[in-house]
Design a protein around this motif. Structure first.
Motif, mmCIF file in Angstrom:
data_model
loop_
_atom_site.group_PDB
_atom_site.id
_atom_site.type_symbol
_atom_site.label_atom_id
_atom_site.label_comp_id
_atom_site.label_asym_id
_atom_site.label_seq_id
_atom_site.Cartn_x
_atom_site.Cartn_y
_atom_site.Cartn_z
ATOM 1 N N GLU A 1 0.722 4.098 -2.866
ATOM 2 C CA GLU A 1 0.531 5.516 -2.557
ATOM 3 C C GLU A 1 1.575 6.383 -3.260
ATOM 4 N N GLU A 2 2.843 5.926 -3.188
ATOM 5 C CA GLU A 2 3.936 6.674 -3.815
ATOM 6 C C GLU A 2 3.715 6.790 -5.313
ATOM 7 N N ASN B 1 0.822 -1.213 0.000
ATOM 8 C CA ASN B 1 0.000 0.000 0.000
ATOM 9 C C ASN B 1 0.858 1.265 0.000
ATOM 10 N N ARG C 1 0.888 6.538 -6.961
ATOM 11 C CA ARG C 1 -0.262 7.403 -7.232
ATOM 12 C C ARG C 1 0.126 8.869 -7.063
#
Ligand SMILES: [Zn+2]
Length: 206
Positions: free
Chosen positions: A130-131, A126, A133
């Protein structure tokens, strides 16, 4: 034992009367409908042959001049045949079907219930998602690695399922079924992660 609606002869769970050949009320049980024992491991070629054979026998053209009752049964039987084939040819859907028929509750796996042994892996995954995205493409190699690991886990789950299928089929052991349910939940969780990562990798590559 039921009697043929047309000629009254006793029926032995056959879709067609052995005496007058009229179509009988179809059973909704996928296995019985296809003339199979309730096994978790199925021969896909045999299943396909049964499907094509019954499709031919149930073709609507054969019922144009039959009684309304037989026309009705042929429609019901065709619907059951298509559902049965769709479910039984897929090992996951088939196992879920057998679990349900054997009285197991197969609730939808909720994505927030992370299998405990995967907590750390999922946490890292996750973070990398996140990175990515956030526009940080340096997370990409890490994500690709994680992707490969989760695909391997899905294969492991499939291998485990095959073993459990064989065990259940030879022993009828309900503990094997309970374990099948656990592996299916885990597999569904992994499958969702794999599709999520696939989607992100595709989006970030574009
Ligand atoms: Zn009959």
């Amino acid at each position: 034992m039921e009697a043929c609606w047309q000629c009254g002869h006793p029926q032995h769970e056959s879709l067609f009367c052995q005496f007058c050949n009229s179509l009988q009320r179809p059973t909704p049980d996928y296995y019985r409908f296809l003339g199979l024992e309730r096994k978790l491991s199925l021969d896909s070629k045999d299943l396909q042959n049964r499907f094509y054979n019954l499709s031919r026998l149930l073709h609507p053209d054969r019922y144009l001049r039959r009684t309304p009752k037989e026309r009705q049964y042929s429609l019901e039987a065709t619907a059951i045949l298509n559902d049965a084939y769709r479910v039984l040819r897929d090992h996951v859907l088939r196992a879920e079907y057998v679990l349900k028929e054997e009285g197991f509750n197969i609730g939808e796996q909720r994505s927030e219930n992370v299998p405990p042994e995967l907590l750390e892996e999922v946490f890292e995954l996750n973070l990398a998602l996140e990175e990515l995205r956030g526009g940080d493409s340096s997370a990409r190699p890490q994500l690709c690695e994680a992707y490969a690991r989760f695909v391997a886990m899905q294969d492991e789950a499939d291998n485990r399922l095959s073993e459990l299928f064989r065990r259940y089929d030879t022993t009828g052991d309900r503990e094997a079924l309970a374990e099948v349910r656990g592996v299916l939940n885990r597999r569904k969780y992994i499958r969702n992660l794999v599709s999520e990562v696939e989607k992100e990798l595709a989006a970030s590559a574009a």
